[in-house]
Design a protein around this motif. Structure first.
Motif, short mmCIF file in Angstrom:
data_model
loop_
_atom_site.label_atom_id
_atom_site.label_comp_id
_atom_site.label_asym_id
_atom_site.label_seq_id
_atom_site.Cartn_x
_atom_site.Cartn_y
_atom_site.Cartn_z
N THR A 108 0.81 -1.22 0.00
CA THR A 108 0.00 0.00 0.00
C THR A 108 0.85 1.27 0.00
O THR A 108 0.31 2.35 -0.16
N GLY A 109 2.14 1.12 0.18
CA GLY A 109 3.00 2.30 0.16
C GLY A 109 4.42 1.96 0.50
O GLY A 109 4.71 0.89 1.05
N VAL A 110 5.31 2.85 0.12
CA VAL A 110 6.73 2.72 0.43
C VAL A 110 7.19 4.07 0.96
O VAL A 110 6.93 5.10 0.34
N ASP A 111 7.83 4.07 2.11
CA ASP A 111 8.39 5.28 2.70
C ASP A 111 9.90 5.16 2.67
O ASP A 111 10.46 4.18 3.15
N VAL A 112 10.55 6.17 2.09
CA VAL A 112 12.00 6.14 1.89
C VAL A 112 12.63 7.34 2.58
O VAL A 112 12.14 8.46 2.46
N THR A 113 13.71 7.09 3.31
CA THR A 113 14.52 8.17 3.88
C THR A 113 15.94 8.01 3.38
O THR A 113 16.56 6.96 3.58
N LEU A 114 16.45 9.02 2.71
CA LEU A 114 17.82 9.04 2.19
C LEU A 114 18.62 10.00 3.06
O LEU A 114 18.25 11.16 3.19
N LYS A 115 19.68 9.49 3.67
CA LYS A 115 20.51 10.32 4.54
C LYS A 115 21.82 10.64 3.84
O LYS A 115 22.55 9.74 3.42
N LEU A 116 22.09 11.93 3.70
CA LEU A 116 23.33 12.39 3.08
C LEU A 116 24.53 11.96 3.92
O LEU A 116 24.44 11.88 5.14
N GLY A 117 25.64 11.73 3.26
CA GLY A 117 26.87 11.39 3.96
C GLY A 117 27.73 12.61 4.25
O GLY A 117 28.72 12.51 4.96
N THR A 118 27.37 13.75 3.66
CA THR A 118 28.11 14.99 3.87
C THR A 118 27.11 16.10 4.19
O THR A 118 25.94 16.02 3.81
N PRO A 119 27.54 17.15 4.87
CA PRO A 119 26.63 18.26 5.18
C PRO A 119 26.10 18.89 3.88
O PRO A 119 26.84 19.04 2.91
N PRO A 120 24.82 19.26 3.85
CA PRO A 120 24.23 19.80 2.63
C PRO A 120 24.91 21.07 2.14
O PRO A 120 24.99 21.30 0.93
N GLN A 121 25.45 21.87 3.04
CA GLN A 121 26.08 23.13 2.63
C GLN A 121 27.38 22.91 1.84
O GLN A 121 27.86 23.82 1.19
N THR A 122 27.91 21.68 1.85
CA THR A 122 29.12 21.38 1.07
C THR A 122 28.79 20.98 -0.37
O THR A 122 29.69 20.77 -1.17
N LEU A 123 27.50 20.86 -0.68
CA LEU A 123 27.06 20.44 -2.01
C LEU A 123 26.39 21.63 -2.70
O LEU A 123 25.21 21.90 -2.49
N ALA A 124 27.16 22.33 -3.52
CA ALA A 124 26.68 23.57 -4.14
C ALA A 124 25.45 23.36 -5.02
O ALA A 124 24.62 24.25 -5.15
#
Length: 149
Positions: free
Chosen positions: A93-109
């Motif tokens: 009935t559904g799929v819930d996905v959580t993707l966790k970055l391996g680096t801080p978001p501010q380092t990815l322009a």
């Protein structure tokens, strides 16, 4: 462009099947959980949620790689919800996905540009979306949510 992907399942015993992905690739086993099966491999439902999570992960890495950026050791968790339909048949009935970055978001322009487009690259999630809703959340290493959909 049209292409095809083929696999072969061969029944070993009860609900246990050997999976053959083709030449040069290691095979695997699918099995239903107990009490129906022997829990000797992932179930078909686990294979489905693995395909969704794996495709979204690869699409995310691809979207950032276009900008020559690396999200580091991305971790993805996915949960598949099951319920019985009006005929008492079990359905996803559904799929819930959580993707966790391996680096801080501010380092990815180019993170915001990648976040805006990476789901569109995912063959599996976009294919099942018509019949199985899924949610997606992208979080920074510190747990801050950088995208929720």
């Amino acid at each position: 462009m049209t292409s095809a992907v083929s696999i072969t399942l061969t029944r070993q015993a009860n609900y246990k099947f050997l999976v053959d992905y083709g030449p040069g690739l290691p095979g695997g086993t699918l099995d239903e959980p107990a009490p129906l099966g022997g829990s000797e491999g992932p179930s078909p439902v686990q294979a489905l949620v693995t395909a969704v999570a794996g495709c979204l992960s690869a699409s995310f890495v691809f979207a950032l790689a276009k900008f020559k950026e690396d999200p580091g050791p991305v971790a993805i968790a996915a949960t598949c919800s099951l319920a019985r339909n009006e005929y008492n048949r079990m359905r996803v009935t559904g799929v819930d996905v959580t993707l966790k970055l391996g680096t801080p978001p501010q380092t990815l322009a180019h993170l915001q540009r990648a976040l805006a487009q990476f789901e569109d690259f995912c063959t599996v999630s976009q294919s099942i979306r018509a019949g199985i809703p899924y949610t997606l959340k992208v979080v920074a290493p510190d747990g801050e949510v950088v995208k929720a959909a």
